[in-house]
Design a protein around this motif. Structure first.
Motif, PDB file in Angstrom:
ATOM      1  N   LEU A  47       0.832  -1.211   0.000  1.00 61.85           N
ATOM      2  CA  LEU A  47       0.000   0.000   0.000  1.00 61.85           C
ATOM      3  C   LEU A  47       0.864   1.257   0.000  1.00 61.85           C
ATOM      4  O   LEU A  47       0.583   2.220  -0.734  1.00 61.85           O
ATOM      5  N   ALA A  52      -0.896   4.651  -1.070  1.00 61.97           N
ATOM      6  CA  ALA A  52      -2.088   4.645  -0.220  1.00 61.97           C
ATOM      7  C   ALA A  52      -1.651   4.719   1.242  1.00 61.97           C
ATOM      8  O   ALA A  52      -1.126   3.745   1.785  1.00 61.97           O
ATOM      9  N   VAL A  58      -8.193   2.838  -0.722  1.00 59.20           N
ATOM     10  CA  VAL A  58      -7.889   1.549  -1.347  1.00 59.20           C
ATOM     11  C   VAL A  58      -9.081   1.093  -2.175  1.00 59.20           C
ATOM     12  O   VAL A  58     -10.218   1.059  -1.691  1.00 59.20           O
TER      13      VAL A  58
END
Length: 313
Positions: A47, A52, A58
């Motif tokens: 991530l 993110a 997400v």
């Protein structure tokens, strides 16, 4: 030191809260928790590299792309085995579900991402020598020994499920035609041939052992009886098989389906057509039977590799 120190604050808090939830609310085993921690550390790293910093941004696509990296090994080294990849996706799905239920995230992007299908395990088959050892050394003397020998011989000779064999009545055995009538799944019946050694074992049991086990119950119709004169249960038949395997010194696991697997594998190795084996096993679809061809293909590969002069050129 936290397991997720390398993550942004919000991700670190959510990941930690989820693992705490697994411990306190779900009672997750420590070994599973350790595996999930490794899985989520890998996910968190992905991530971060994807930009993110929270779970709110997400998408399902991002979770799906993460799954792809598990299979290819991109970014994080070697690809994971299917079982490990499946466990990782379970951990990720649980994390997102937790965040959604707790109001940390407004949606659950992992809900539509499913774990990869695990490869079908090949059936375990005994070698012919192991089967003969089981039949010759696995039983003891006396009426119960004769019954157990007949039971094991019939299982291997017909490829029947253990529930089908204990469900046999005396009249289901046709010694003249050398067949037995089996009640299969879904109420379907099939008549299958029986080899001479199995028939001889059944006849010896009927003449020399079953009358004493019947204990005067002249109306008892079951072929295989327990010591009280009732029908032998599936669980008791399984115990007979396990005890026989122990006496025979078989170190590999022997389950109720072992002799059925061995029956099918040995037929195919001997040249039987897969559709004939399908009928004998009582499979509704030939696709179910074809898993056994994978076993025999492994044998063919071994023979080819050791005997063909240009197998390794």
């Amino acid at each position: 030191m936290s397991e997720f120190d390398e993550l942004p604050d919000e991700l670190r808090r959510v990941f930690g809260a989820y693992l705490n939830h697994l411990v306190v609310e779900r009672g997750t085993a420590s070994s599973t928790l350790e595996a999930y921690t490794r899985d989520l550390r890998r996910y968190g790293s992905y991530l971060v590299h994807s930009g993110a910093g929270t779970l709110r941004g997400v998408s399902s696509e991002l979770v799906g792309e993460f799954l792809a990296t598990l299979r290819t090994g991109e970014r994080d080294g070697a690809p994971l085995a299917p079982a490990s990849a499946a466990r990782t996706i379970v951990a990720v799905r649980g994390l997102h579900r937790f965040a959604f239920v707790e109001g940390i995230a407004e949606h659950d992007p992992a809900s539509e991402v499913t774990p990869p299908a695990l490869p079908r395990r090949l059936p375990k088959a005994l070698s012919l020598d192991e089967v003969l050892c089981l039949l010759d050394r696995g039983t003891v003397g006396g009426p119960r020994g004769l019954r157990d020998r007949a039971l094991l011989e019939l299982l291997y000779s017909t490829g029947a499920r253990i529930s089908e064999v204990v469900g046999l009545d005396v009249d289901d055995v046709d010694t003249h035609e050398r067949t037995v009538l089996l009640d299969g799944k879904g109420g379907g019946q099939r008549r299958v041939p029986v080899g001479r050694p199995a028939l001889e074992a059944v006849e010896a049991y009927l003449v020399r052992a079953r009358p004493s086990l019947a204990a005067g119950k002249t109306q008892a119709s079951a072929l295989f009886l327990n010591v009280r004169g009732g029908r032998l249960s599936r669980q008791s038949a399984w115990s007979v098989l396990k005890a026989a395997a122990s006496r025979a010194g078989l170190t590999s696991s022997v389950s109720p389906h072992t002799l059925r697997h061995s029956f099918a594998t040995h037929l195919l190795e001997g040249g039987a057509d897969v559709r004939v084996v399908q009928e004998l096993l009582g499979h509704a679809s030939v696709a179910t039977t074809q898993v056994y061809t994978m076993v025999t293909m492994n044998t063919l590969r071994e023979v080819y590799a050791t005997t063909h002069p240009r197998a390794h050129d």
